[in-house]
Design an enzyme around this catalytic site. Structure first.
Site, short mmCIF file in Angstrom:
data_model
loop_
_atom_site.label_atom_id
_atom_site.label_comp_id
_atom_site.label_asym_id
_atom_site.label_seq_id
_atom_site.Cartn_x
_atom_site.Cartn_y
_atom_site.Cartn_z
CB SER A 1 2.56 -7.91 1.93
OG SER A 1 1.36 -7.73 2.40
CB THR B 1 -0.11 -3.48 6.48
OG1 THR B 1 -1.19 -3.42 5.88
CG2 THR B 1 0.46 -2.18 6.59
CG ASP B 2 -3.02 -7.55 3.23
OD1 ASP B 2 -3.39 -6.74 4.12
OD2 ASP B 2 -3.29 -7.78 2.17
CB THR C 1 -1.04 -0.10 1.33
OG1 THR C 1 -1.94 -1.27 1.17
CG2 THR C 1 -1.81 1.36 1.27
#
Length: 329
Positions: free
Chosen positions: A57, A89-90, A11
């Site tokens: 990710s 961030t996942d 992101t």
């Protein structure tokens, strides 16, 4: 002296659209990212920007991440004060923990990212990148292992969790709280926990054939998904109810699997430890340990899976796996 910056997409780097497809995609390079961050040029150590990957990710693999860790280690041995990695961030909590398990240097390796992409009002990527660079540059972060800098908080990779799907304050360490904060540009490390020694180097090629299954226990779980797991996987992580409980009907199933492979008991709760000998009913933590399940301690299921897979890829024995779980959990 410099700070090495490795960019992996996510992101924080999304700013464009593919023709005919809705939604933003990765478009920004490391140079683009740093150009958008006021204050980066004021750091004592300049940034050495390296575009490593440009993928969401969710697409990252253990082999890719270990390659980034190796490159980060070379940067440190080449004179870098610290390293920053930007990614989506996942999977950031798993990536950071994987890196922490093998990171051998006192120099900080700091992961960060963003929850709001640069096309939205109030993107958090620039502030997070600046905070991460400041953490990587400060002597106070040395010896803390791999860290996550997000929302002006500094977290240990060992304990950090993504706790919200959209909030910019998503990263938290429920069991410990953050190690420190970035306040008016100054990194304040408030807690210095003991860090377990890193694992021996792992041959990335061995990871390809090493499979660990994660099974989350649910109400009235019939265990059907576990029927053939020993034929396809080399280890199992069980995310049990509460302090480490499962339905009574699953206890013998898990015990039989524990005779064939390492089975690690964790809690699906999101914080807290599994217990060892408080409850005694069939399917309780005491019963499951008696049947051969290994105690995951404070490790959440996702981190237990990362650790177990690395250990299995290194041909660790059952006793070695139990000892590693005790150190890291």
């Amino acid at each position: 002296m410099s700070i090495a910056l490795f960019t992996l997409g996510g992101t924080i780097a999304m700013a464009g659209h593919d023709p005919g497809r809705p939604g933003v995609v990765t478009r920004l390079t490391g140079a683009d990212l740093t150009a958008a961050v006021p204050g980066l040029g004021d750091l004592d150590a300049p940034l050495d920007v390296r575009d490593a990957l440009a993928v969401p990710s969710a697409h990252l693999t253990y082999r890719q991440l270990l390659g980034v860790v190796d490159a980060a280690a070379r940067a440190v041995t080449g004179g870098a004060t610290g390293v920053v990695v930007t990614q989506g961030t996942d999977t950031l909590e798993e990536s950071a923990f994987l890196a922490d398990l093998v990171w051998p240097h006192p120099a900080p390796l700091v992961f960060t990212g963003a929850m709001r992409n640069p096309t939205l009002a109030g993107p958090d990527g620039p502030a997070n990148l600046l905070a991460a660079a400041r953490v990587a540059a400060t002597p106070a972060a040395r010896g803390l292992g791999v860290l996550v800098a997000f929302n002006d908080e500094v977290h240990a990779a060992r304990w950090v969790r993504k706790t919200h799907s959209t909030s910019t304050a998503t990263f938290a360490s429920p069991n410990t709280g953050p190690l420190g904060h970035v306040i008016e540009g100054r990194v304040r490390v408030l807690v210095r926990p003991e860090r377990p020694a890193p694992l021996p180097p792992v041959d990335p090629a061995r990871l390809d054939g090493t499979r660990v299954f994660l099974h989350t226990i649910t109400l009235d779980d019939d265990g059907l998904l576990l029927d053939r797991v020993a034929d396809t996987h080399h280890g199992l992580v069980v995310a049990g109810f509460g302090v480490g409980h499962v339905p009574a009907t699953l206890a013998p199933v898990l015990g039989a699997l524990a005779d064939r492979m390492p089975v690690v008991l964790t809690s699906r709760s999101g914080a807290g430890s599994v217990l060892r000998n408080t409850y005694g009913a069939v399917g309780s933590e005491t019963d499951l340990r008696r049947r051969g399940l290994l105690d995951g301690g404070l490790l959440d299921p996702y981190k237990a899976k990362v650790l177990l897979r690395l250990l299995l890829a290194a041909n660790a024995s059952r006793d070695e796996i139990a000892a590693a779980l005790a150190r890291h959990g």
